[in-house]
Design a protein around this motif. Structure first.
Motif, short mmCIF file in Angstrom:
data_model
loop_
_atom_site.label_atom_id
_atom_site.label_comp_id
_atom_site.label_asym_id
_atom_site.label_seq_id
_atom_site.Cartn_x
_atom_site.Cartn_y
_atom_site.Cartn_z
N ARG A 78 1.26 -1.42 -5.84
CA ARG A 78 2.36 -0.92 -7.40
C ARG A 78 2.90 -2.02 -8.73
O ARG A 78 2.92 -2.96 -8.30
CB ARG A 78 3.64 -0.71 -6.45
CG ARG A 78 4.71 -1.98 -6.33
CD ARG A 78 4.45 -3.10 -5.11
NE ARG A 78 5.60 -3.97 -5.14
CZ ARG A 78 5.50 -4.98 -4.95
NH1 ARG A 78 4.76 -5.65 -6.01
NH2 ARG A 78 6.31 -5.84 -4.56
N ARG A 79 3.71 -1.83 -9.23
CA ARG A 79 3.34 -2.76 -10.29
C ARG A 79 5.06 -2.68 -10.35
O ARG A 79 5.48 -1.75 -10.30
CB ARG A 79 3.35 -2.10 -11.64
CG ARG A 79 3.03 -2.25 -13.10
CD ARG A 79 2.84 -2.16 -14.79
NE ARG A 79 3.76 -0.66 -14.22
CZ ARG A 79 4.87 -0.44 -14.79
NH1 ARG A 79 5.84 -1.47 -14.78
NH2 ARG A 79 5.23 0.96 -14.53
N HIS A 116 0.99 -1.34 0.11
CA HIS A 116 0.03 0.25 -0.24
C HIS A 116 1.02 1.25 -0.43
O HIS A 116 2.16 1.74 0.79
CB HIS A 116 -1.13 0.20 1.01
CG HIS A 116 -1.60 1.08 1.48
ND1 HIS A 116 -2.90 1.49 0.68
CD2 HIS A 116 -1.55 2.31 2.14
CE1 HIS A 116 -3.20 2.56 0.62
NE2 HIS A 116 -2.72 2.54 1.70
N PRO A 117 0.58 1.70 -0.69
CA PRO A 117 -0.14 1.89 -2.11
C PRO A 117 0.45 0.40 -3.25
O PRO A 117 1.38 -0.46 -3.11
CB PRO A 117 0.11 3.16 -3.25
CG PRO A 117 1.43 3.34 -2.55
CD PRO A 117 1.88 3.11 -1.43
N PRO A 138 2.45 3.21 -9.10
CA PRO A 138 1.71 3.42 -7.84
C PRO A 138 0.66 2.44 -8.78
O PRO A 138 0.63 2.91 -10.26
CB PRO A 138 2.28 4.54 -7.23
CG PRO A 138 1.80 5.98 -8.09
CD PRO A 138 3.39 4.89 -8.84
N LEU A 139 -0.14 2.15 -8.05
CA LEU A 139 -1.24 1.14 -8.77
C LEU A 139 -2.25 1.63 -7.44
O LEU A 139 -2.31 1.94 -6.85
CB LEU A 139 -1.67 -0.22 -9.23
CG LEU A 139 -0.53 -0.59 -10.25
CD1 LEU A 139 -0.68 -2.16 -10.00
CD2 LEU A 139 -0.72 -0.15 -11.44
N ASP A 140 -3.83 1.95 -8.29
CA ASP A 140 -5.08 2.48 -7.59
C ASP A 140 -5.07 0.70 -7.18
O ASP A 140 -4.88 -0.78 -7.44
CB ASP A 140 -6.17 2.82 -8.02
CG ASP A 140 -6.41 4.17 -8.95
OD1 ASP A 140 -4.96 4.65 -8.31
OD2 ASP A 140 -6.43 3.93 -10.20
N GLY A 141 -5.47 1.18 -5.53
CA GLY A 141 -6.02 0.09 -5.23
C GLY A 141 -7.41 0.09 -3.56
O GLY A 141 -7.79 1.12 -4.19
N HIS A 142 -7.31 -1.12 -2.75
CA HIS A 142 -8.56 -1.04 -2.21
C HIS A 142 -8.41 0.48 -1.01
O HIS A 142 -7.05 0.17 -0.43
CB HIS A 142 -8.68 -1.77 -1.73
CG HIS A 142 -9.55 -2.93 -2.95
ND1 HIS A 142 -10.58 -2.80 -3.17
CD2 HIS A 142 -8.45 -4.06 -2.91
CE1 HIS A 142 -10.74 -3.54 -3.86
NE2 HIS A 142 -9.54 -4.39 -3.97
N PRO A 143 -9.31 0.70 -0.49
CA PRO A 143 -8.46 2.07 0.82
C PRO A 143 -8.21 0.97 1.81
O PRO A 143 -8.98 -0.05 1.92
CB PRO A 143 -10.20 3.17 0.83
CG PRO A 143 -11.09 2.35 -0.35
CD PRO A 143 -10.82 1.40 -0.87
#
Length: 451
Positions: free
Chosen positions: A41-42, A38-39, A276-281
């Motif tokens: 990541r790729r 978190h965040p 970084p990738l979007d992830g769950h809060p």
């Protein structure tokens, strides 16, 4: 020298033709499924496997030592570890034939520079590393527990350090929750000592690092207890400490830091190795059970309470607090002395919250309604149901104190006399100096009686 942020504790340090990869973890979920990044990541895993020339495992903890990831590398790669037999033997058992055990203050040559091992005051052997080449230097503190004398020795040995990654999360907060100590175990003295060590090397550029994971799935409940500080608030605190002598900033996976002597240039998102990738809060730090703070069932009650609170806080509570500060009565003096930013949260039901904040660091503390302060360090959570009852005269303010209608917790760090500091008191003694302004007003002064 180039430093690429990969995720959590992992970075890639480029020195000439050498590519030094520190604490790699290629899995998205690890530690028996309890942790994720978190965040999110790729990573370009294939390039990292191909280009890495030297591996570093700073210590044996599961968010730094990941056997499944190491097993994907060529076993002929050298691996730097602390002088910890269990870790060294585990890496040899994976098939690595060139395991280099460094003791504190030992050097290992890299390209036409070197890495200097720095110590840790932890019960298990772990290391930090200062990389140096052609006048450029980077102190990768990792999870090491260090103090100002360590920083001074680095400064005396190598001169001022160009770039520092400073550990910024306490280690024992979740353990404190598990043992019924809630938010008392913040390891603040260790944090302050580590920050002062980082400042002692006279960095040109500094960033808070090593808190890029969260609890995952069924274990996500623990996120409420594990990470009190956010990188941004620590960066602002360290800017106050260092002033104009250094640049302090935050980083994300994929950021690149180009280091040339005292010149450090951040290139946000410049790396193709990580992003970084979007992830769950993820639930932020909130070490209380908010389900015990009853809200209101009817919308009309919530509207009434909202309007009443917007009159009560600026019209009664804040004038009463400011009158005590002006008189130095002692009731709220610690709010100013400890540089408190107070966050008030009223739980009104169905997940709704009313928020207000006061920054007591300001010369004239000012109430801000409908505001969540990014530097809040003392938090009051109040039951909307109980506040509604008290304001309507259906109950006395003892419902907050005798029946648990509110909670208060803190994570205070401050800058005093040009140095970082923890509060001089702890536990009960500290909270005795931090009465909650809202419920204390209702208990001690009562409605519309400024005295």
């Amino acid at each position: 020298m180039r430093v690429t942020v990969l995720a959590h504790a992992s970075v890639l340090v480029e020195m000439g033709d050498e590519r030094v990869l520190i604490d790699p973890i290629f899995a998205e979920v690890f530690a028996s499924g309890t942790l994720c990044f978190h965040p999110a990541r790729r990573l370009d895993v294939e390039r990292l496997l191909q280009e890495t020339t030297l591996l570093v495992v700073t210590h044996i903890h599961l968010d730094h030592f990941h056997p499944e990831t190491l097993a994907r590398f060529e076993r002929s790669l050298p691996v730097i570890v602390p002088a910890h037999a269990a870790l060294a033997n585990a890496i040899r058992a994976l098939g690595f034939t060139r395991v280099i055990e460094l003791r504190p203050w030992q050097r290992h040559p890299i390209a036409d520079g070197f890495a200097l091992a720095t110590p840790s005051d932890f019960e298990l052997e772990e290391l930090g590393l200062v990389f140096e080449r052609a006048g450029a230097s980077y102190w990768h503190m990792s999870d090491a527990i260090v103090d100002e004398p360590v920083g001074r020795r680095v400064r005396e040995t190598l001169g001022p350090v160009s770039l520092v990654a400073a550990k910024y999360q306490p280690l024992r907060t979740l353990i404190g929750y598990q043992r019924g100590l809630q938010s008392e175990m913040l390891d603040r003295d260790e944090l302050v000592a580590g920050f002062e060590a980082a400042c002692a090397v006279e960095p040109a550029w500094l960033f808070p690092y090593f808190s890029g994971f969260a609890f995952h799935g069924e274990h996500a409940w623990a996120n409420r207890h594990v990470a009190p500080y956010r990188a941004g608030e620590i960066a602002r605190l360290l800017r106050r400490r260092l002033g104009a002598s250094a640049t302090v900033d935050t980083v994300l996976p994929g950021d690149v830091l180009e280091v040339q002597a005292r010149r450090v240039r951040k290139q946000p998102g410049a790396s193709t190795l990580s992003a970084p990738l979007d992830g769950h809060p993820v639930q932020s730090w909130e070490p209380i059970d908010v389900t015990t703070l009853a809200g209101l069932e009817r919308p009309a009650e919530r509207v009434w309470l909202t309007l009443e609170l917007r009159k009560l806080l600026p019209g009664e509570v804040m004038p009463w607090v400011l009158s005590h500060l002006s008189a130095t009565s002692g009731l709220f003096d610690a709010y100013r002395e400890l540089q408190v930013v107070w966050q008030c949260v009223v739980h009104v039901g169905e997940g709704g919250r009313l928020r207000a904040s006061v920054d007591f660091r300001a010369a004239e503390p000012e109430l801000r309604l409908d505001h969540e302060h990014p530097d809040a360090n003392v938090f009051s959570h109040v039951s909307g149901r109980q506040l509604w009852r008290v304001l309507r005269g259906e109950a006395g303010a003892e419902v907050f104190w005798m029946a648990g209608g509110y909670r208060i917790y803190e994570k205070v760090l401050l800058v005093r006399d040009g140095r970082l500091a923890a509060p001089p008191r702890e536990g009960w003694e500290l909270f005795e100096t931090l009465p909650d302004p809202l419920t204390h007003y209702l208990r001690k002064a009562g409605r519309r009686r400024l005295q």
